[in-house]
Scaffold this motif. Sequence first.
Motif, PDB file in Angstrom:
ATOM      1  N   THR A 193       0.817  -1.222   0.000  1.00 22.98           N
ATOM      2  CA  THR A 193       0.000   0.000   0.000  1.00 22.98           C
ATOM      3  C   THR A 193       0.847   1.266   0.000  1.00 22.98           C
ATOM      4  N   LYS A 194       2.146   1.108   0.082  1.00 25.78           N
ATOM      5  CA  LYS A 194       3.007   2.304   0.118  1.00 25.78           C
ATOM      6  C   LYS A 194       3.053   2.978  -1.253  1.00 25.78           C
ATOM      7  N   ARG A 195       2.729   4.257  -1.257  1.00 30.58           N
ATOM      8  CA  ARG A 195       2.737   5.005  -2.518  1.00 30.58           C
ATOM      9  C   ARG A 195       3.621   6.232  -2.391  1.00 30.58           C
ATOM     10  N   SER A 196       4.135   6.650  -3.525  1.00 27.76           N
ATOM     11  CA  SER A 196       4.868   7.913  -3.554  1.00 27.76           C
ATOM     12  C   SER A 196       3.891   9.034  -3.203  1.00 27.76           C
ATOM     13  N   CYS A 197       4.422  10.075  -2.611  1.00 24.99           N
ATOM     14  CA  CYS A 197       3.572  11.191  -2.183  1.00 24.99           C
ATOM     15  C   CYS A 197       3.980  12.459  -2.934  1.00 24.99           C
ATOM     16  N   ARG A 198       3.020  13.104  -3.537  1.00 25.76           N
ATOM     17  CA  ARG A 198       3.301  14.368  -4.241  1.00 25.76           C
ATOM     18  C   ARG A 198       2.380  15.486  -3.771  1.00 25.76           C
ATOM     19  N   GLU A 199       1.576  15.188  -2.760  1.00 23.72           N
ATOM     20  CA  GLU A 199       0.688  16.222  -2.206  1.00 23.72           C
ATOM     21  C   GLU A 199       0.986  16.287  -0.714  1.00 23.72           C
TER      22      GLU A 199
ATOM     23  N   PHE B 134       9.516  19.687  -7.158  1.00 28.81           N
ATOM     24  CA  PHE B 134       9.498  19.304  -5.737  1.00 28.81           C
ATOM     25  C   PHE B 134       8.088  19.195  -5.160  1.00 28.81           C
ATOM     26  N   HIS B 135       7.092  19.492  -5.950  1.00 34.81           N
ATOM     27  CA  HIS B 135       5.690  19.373  -5.510  1.00 34.81           C
ATOM     28  C   HIS B 135       5.444  20.091  -4.172  1.00 34.81           C
ATOM     29  N   ASN B 136       6.099  21.225  -4.006  1.00 32.02           N
ATOM     30  CA  ASN B 136       5.940  22.062  -2.804  1.00 32.02           C
ATOM     31  C   ASN B 136       6.207  21.306  -1.495  1.00 32.02           C
TER      32      ASN B 136
ATOM     33  N   THR C 101       6.837  10.325   1.114  1.00 29.36           N
ATOM     34  CA  THR C 101       8.093  10.654   0.427  1.00 29.36           C
ATOM     35  C   THR C 101       7.925  10.401  -1.063  1.00 29.36           C
ATOM     36  N   CYS C 102       8.785  10.991  -1.842  1.00 31.18           N
ATOM     37  CA  CYS C 102       8.830  10.682  -3.267  1.00 31.18           C
ATOM     38  C   CYS C 102      10.264  10.879  -3.750  1.00 31.18           C
ATOM     39  N   ILE C 103      10.773   9.892  -4.429  1.00 25.67           N
ATOM     40  CA  ILE C 103      12.129   9.996  -4.988  1.00 25.67           C
ATOM     41  C   ILE C 103      12.121  11.094  -6.038  1.00 25.67           C
ATOM     42  N   ASN C 104      13.209  11.859  -6.086  1.00 24.83           N
ATOM     43  CA  ASN C 104      13.279  12.919  -7.086  1.00 24.83           C
ATOM     44  C   ASN C 104      14.302  12.574  -8.157  1.00 24.83           C
ATOM     45  N   GLY C 105      13.790  12.027  -9.253  1.00 27.52           N
ATOM     46  CA  GLY C 105      14.666  11.602 -10.344  1.00 27.52           C
ATOM     47  C   GLY C 105      15.354  12.769 -11.040  1.00 27.52           C
ATOM     48  N   TYR C 106      14.676  13.920 -11.092  1.00 32.16           N
ATOM     49  CA  TYR C 106      15.314  15.089 -11.718  1.00 32.16           C
ATOM     50  C   TYR C 106      16.605  15.421 -10.972  1.00 32.16           C
ATOM     51  N   ALA C 107      16.491  15.444  -9.645  1.00 28.31           N
ATOM     52  CA  ALA C 107      17.663  15.781  -8.834  1.00 28.31           C
ATOM     53  C   ALA C 107      18.710  14.679  -8.914  1.00 28.31           C
ATOM     54  N   GLN C 108      18.248  13.421  -8.863  1.00 27.72           N
ATOM     55  CA  GLN C 108      19.206  12.315  -8.849  1.00 27.72           C
ATOM     56  C   GLN C 108      20.020  12.246 -10.134  1.00 27.72           C
ATOM     57  N   SER C 109      19.424  12.764 -11.227  1.00 29.66           N
ATOM     58  CA  SER C 109      20.159  12.681 -12.498  1.00 29.66           C
ATOM     59  C   SER C 109      21.018  13.924 -12.725  1.00 29.66           C
TER      60      SER C 109
ATOM     61  N   LEU D 100      15.119  12.962  -2.216  1.00 25.61           N
ATOM     62  CA  LEU D 100      13.672  12.771  -2.082  1.00 25.61           C
ATOM     63  C   LEU D 100      12.979  13.956  -1.426  1.00 25.61           C
ATOM     64  N   MET D 101      11.687  14.035  -1.729  1.00 23.28           N
ATOM     65  CA  MET D 101      10.815  15.013  -1.095  1.00 23.28           C
ATOM     66  C   MET D 101      10.214  14.326   0.135  1.00 23.28           C
ATOM     67  N   LEU D 102       9.978  15.123   1.166  1.00 24.66           N
ATOM     68  CA  LEU D 102       9.415  14.582   2.410  1.00 24.66           C
ATOM     69  C   LEU D 102       8.420  15.577   2.992  1.00 24.66           C
TER      70      LEU D 102
ATOM     71  N   GLY E 114      -4.596  -0.603  -3.238  1.00 27.00           N
ATOM     72  CA  GLY E 114      -3.169  -0.925  -3.185  1.00 27.00           C
ATOM     73  C   GLY E 114      -2.453  -0.613  -4.488  1.00 27.00           C
ATOM     74  N   VAL E 115      -1.240  -1.081  -4.536  1.00 26.54           N
ATOM     75  CA  VAL E 115      -0.356  -0.817  -5.672  1.00 26.54           C
ATOM     76  C   VAL E 115      -0.594  -1.861  -6.755  1.00 26.54           C
ATOM     77  N   TYR E 116      -0.623  -1.435  -8.014  1.00 24.53           N
ATOM     78  CA  TYR E 116      -0.617  -2.405  -9.111  1.00 24.53           C
ATOM     79  C   TYR E 116       0.771  -2.415  -9.744  1.00 24.53           C
ATOM     80  N   ARG E 117       1.312  -3.567  -9.944  1.00 20.25           N
ATOM     81  CA  ARG E 117       2.576  -3.693 -10.690  1.00 20.25           C
ATOM     82  C   ARG E 117       2.432  -4.811 -11.707  1.00 20.25           C
ATOM     83  N   LYS E 118       3.227  -4.729 -12.763  1.00 20.05           N
ATOM     84  CA  LYS E 118       3.260  -5.820 -13.743  1.00 20.05           C
ATOM     85  C   LYS E 118       3.689  -7.094 -13.027  1.00 20.05           C
TER      86      LYS E 118
HETATM   87  C1  LIG Z   1      14.578   6.390  -9.614  1.00 19.76           C
HETATM   88  C2  LIG Z   1      13.224   7.018  -9.449  1.00 19.76           C
HETATM   89  C3  LIG Z   1      13.040   8.337  -9.820  1.00 19.76           C
HETATM   90  C4  LIG Z   1      11.801   8.940  -9.622  1.00 19.76           C
HETATM   91  N1  LIG Z   1      11.662  10.261  -9.929  1.00 19.76           N
HETATM   92  C5  LIG Z   1      10.509  10.889  -9.675  1.00 19.76           C
HETATM   93  C6  LIG Z   1      10.368  12.301  -9.898  1.00 19.76           C
HETATM   94  O1  LIG Z   1      11.302  12.981 -10.304  1.00 19.76           O
HETATM   95  N2  LIG Z   1       9.189  12.885  -9.624  1.00 19.76           N
HETATM   96  C7  LIG Z   1       8.118  12.172  -9.151  1.00 19.76           C
HETATM   97  O2  LIG Z   1       7.070  12.759  -8.928  1.00 19.76           O
HETATM   98  N3  LIG Z   1       8.212  10.833  -8.926  1.00 19.76           N
HETATM   99  C8  LIG Z   1       9.378  10.186  -9.160  1.00 19.76           C
HETATM  100  N4  LIG Z   1       9.515   8.850  -8.883  1.00 19.76           N
HETATM  101  C9  LIG Z   1       8.376   8.103  -8.325  1.00 19.76           C
HETATM  102  C10 LIG Z   1       7.749   7.193  -9.390  1.00 19.76           C
HETATM  103  O3  LIG Z   1       7.093   7.946 -10.341  1.00 19.76           O
HETATM  104  C11 LIG Z   1       6.797   6.244  -8.657  1.00 19.76           C
HETATM  105  O4  LIG Z   1       7.536   5.446  -7.750  1.00 19.76           O
HETATM  106  C12 LIG Z   1       6.055   5.311  -9.626  1.00 19.76           C
HETATM  107  O5  LIG Z   1       5.217   6.055 -10.462  1.00 19.76           O
HETATM  108  C13 LIG Z   1       5.203   4.289  -8.871  1.00 19.76           C
HETATM  109  O6  LIG Z   1       4.311   4.928  -7.986  1.00 19.76           O
HETATM  110  P1  LIG Z   1       4.290   4.569  -6.433  1.00 19.76           P
HETATM  111  O7  LIG Z   1       5.665   4.829  -5.874  1.00 19.76           O
HETATM  112  O8  LIG Z   1       3.267   5.482  -5.835  1.00 19.76           O
HETATM  113  O9  LIG Z   1       3.890   3.153  -6.296  1.00 19.76           O
HETATM  114  C14 LIG Z   1      10.732   8.211  -9.072  1.00 19.76           C
HETATM  115  C15 LIG Z   1      10.928   6.887  -8.711  1.00 19.76           C
HETATM  116  C16 LIG Z   1      12.164   6.293  -8.877  1.00 19.76           C
HETATM  117  C17 LIG Z   1      12.367   4.870  -8.416  1.00 19.76           C
END
Ligand SMILES: Cc1cc2nc3c(=O)[nH]c(=O)nc-3n(C[C@H](O)[C@H](O)[C@H](O)COP(=O)(O)O)c2cc1C
Length: 286
Positions: A86-92, A193-195, A233-241, A262-264, A274-278
């Motif tokens: 059930t863990k999801r990324s957070c952008r709000e 950074f979704h504020n 939390t949400c990983i920030n791929g823009y920053a990581q790259s 990551l954003m927190l 819950g989460v759907y994955r392939k």
């Molecule tokens: C390496 C990596 C980079 C990501 N970069 C971003 C990002 O820059 N912005 C964002 O909103 N989410 C980012 N995410 C989150 C993914 O979009 C998210 O994990 C995916 O859509 C699945 O959703 P869930 O985590 O809620 O299950 C990133 C995830 C990973 C693993």
Amino acid sequence: MNKPILDTEKCIACGLCAEVCGLDVIIRNGNDRPTINHTAYCHVCGHCVAICPQNALSIPGMVGNEYTPVQPPAISPSDMEAFLLTKRSCREFKDRPVEKSVIENLIAVARMAPTAINCQERTFIVVTNADKIAELRVALTKHIRSVLKMVKLAAGKPAALFLSAETQQYMRHLQADFEIALRHMDKGGDSIFHNAPCLIFFTGVTQDLAGRDHALGAQHYLMLYAETLGLGTCINGYAQSAPKVLAKCLNVPKGYTIYGALMLGYRRHTYRKGVYRKPAAIAYYE
Ligand SMILES: Cc1cc2nc3c(=O)[nH]c(=O)nc-3n(C[C@H](O)[C@H](O)[C@H](O)COP(=O)(O)O)c2cc1C
């Protein structure tokens, strides 16, 4: 490097320390007390200290010499599975700062993630200052704009001569993602950074082949633990790259690279499903 010290008065010769020592530092002597091989390489994992039922082992000068007594965790497999499913990324995020004590607690747990040869070489950079977040946002937006030019070239028809269909498909996804983000940014939104009220960066040693793993291990520990405190939390791929862009704005320790970002913040929403994955692609050799 320090070696474990055995208190022979306390030792009951159970042999557990020798059994968990993978490096021949603690040598079993039949049914007698083990001996410490002072010439052997020890990476101070502390397994011997943690398993000894008699507190007969210690490691002098071990950084953060805290061996907290533990009970076997009461997390059931079904609870753990439900948590992960059930863990999801957070952008709000709520318009609420994350307390410093909470951040410190999160990092205290994140630093427990394993590292190769137990080197524990990683650092954490926490940004809650709104001006610094704005500076990073501007720098990353500029970076995305310049990368987008190359991504468009790679996604375009002429590039099909030297790029695979899969790579081009990936480039088209990237192009769409960058274009949407920039469109929102141009309208005053924050697609980067979704504020979020807090950003955490995780560094590893640049020269270390496992530097990235050390940073990302800590990042994932922190992300999972944060959920239990009502934080998202949400990983920030823009920053990581863009580690070089980040290094210009943040005081990254010499010899280290930012690999995790990551954003927190406190979650505004909870998800009902819950989460759907392939399905997993698995290869077995049985
Ligand atoms: C390496 C990596 C980079 C990501 N970069 C971003 C990002 O820059 N912005 C964002 O909103 N989410 C980012 N995410 C989150 C993914 O979009 C998210 O994990 C995916 O859509 C699945 O959703 P869930 O985590 O809620 O299950 C990133 C995830 C990973 C693993």
